[in-house]
Design a protein around this motif. Structure first.
Motif, short mmCIF file in Angstrom:
data_model
loop_
_atom_site.label_atom_id
_atom_site.label_comp_id
_atom_site.label_asym_id
_atom_site.label_seq_id
_atom_site.Cartn_x
_atom_site.Cartn_y
_atom_site.Cartn_z
N ASP A 17 0.84 -1.21 0.00
CA ASP A 17 0.00 0.00 0.00
C ASP A 17 0.87 1.26 0.00
OD1 ASP A 17 -2.32 -1.48 -0.03
OD2 ASP A 17 -2.67 -1.30 2.14
N PHE A 18 1.93 1.24 0.79
CA PHE A 18 2.86 2.38 0.85
C PHE A 18 3.47 2.66 -0.52
CE2 PHE A 18 7.37 3.69 1.57
CZ PHE A 18 7.12 4.99 2.00
N VAL A 19 3.96 1.61 -1.17
CA VAL A 19 4.60 1.76 -2.48
C VAL A 19 3.59 2.24 -3.52
CG1 VAL A 19 5.68 0.49 -4.38
CG2 VAL A 19 6.44 0.13 -2.03
N ARG A 20 2.41 1.69 -3.51
CA ARG A 20 1.39 2.11 -4.49
C ARG A 20 0.97 3.55 -4.25
NH1 ARG A 20 -1.41 -3.67 -4.99
NH2 ARG A 20 0.08 -4.48 -6.51
N VAL A 23 5.78 -5.95 -7.39
CA VAL A 23 5.26 -4.64 -7.02
C VAL A 23 6.12 -3.55 -7.64
CG1 VAL A 23 4.79 -3.08 -5.07
CG2 VAL A 23 4.29 -5.53 -4.89
N TRP A 24 7.44 -3.80 -7.64
CA TRP A 24 8.37 -2.87 -8.26
C TRP A 24 9.58 -3.61 -8.78
CZ3 TRP A 24 9.86 0.52 -3.41
CH2 TRP A 24 10.62 -0.22 -2.53
N GLU A 25 10.41 -2.89 -9.52
CA GLU A 25 11.65 -3.44 -10.04
C GLU A 25 12.77 -2.50 -9.62
OE1 GLU A 25 13.66 -4.49 -14.35
OE2 GLU A 25 11.88 -3.24 -14.28
N ILE A 26 13.76 -3.02 -8.91
CA ILE A 26 14.90 -2.21 -8.50
C ILE A 26 15.81 -2.05 -9.71
CG2 ILE A 26 16.89 -2.04 -6.96
CD1 ILE A 26 14.24 -1.79 -5.49
N VAL A 27 16.20 -0.82 -10.00
CA VAL A 27 17.04 -0.52 -11.15
C VAL A 27 18.19 0.39 -10.71
CG1 VAL A 27 15.17 -0.73 -12.82
CG2 VAL A 27 15.63 1.48 -11.80
#
Length: 68
Positions: A9-12, A52-56
């Protein structure tokens, strides 16, 4: 951290507010959830596993997260 739903929820919420590439994702998790570096890295990895995300890493060397 057991509350992965809270982290999602925080990331979104960050994505809705900013969009694009999120700078310093591990540091943001550390501050928001009061985690040590290792725990924040583990949580960041779990969020990546859950898609949820991709670290780049940008060409300039900045670590960020591309929120999906």
């Amino acid at each position: 951290m057991n509350d992965i739903a809270g982290a999602i929820d925080f990331v979104r919420g960050l994505n809705a507010a900013r969009g694009g590439l999120l700078a310093c994702p591990v540091s943001r998790l550390q501050v928001r959830f009061r985690l040590g570096y290792r725990s924040a890295c583990e949580l960041a990895g779990r969020l990546e596993e859950l898609d949820v995300w991709e670290i780049v890493v940008t060409p300039s060397g900045l670590r960020g997260a591309r929120i999906k």
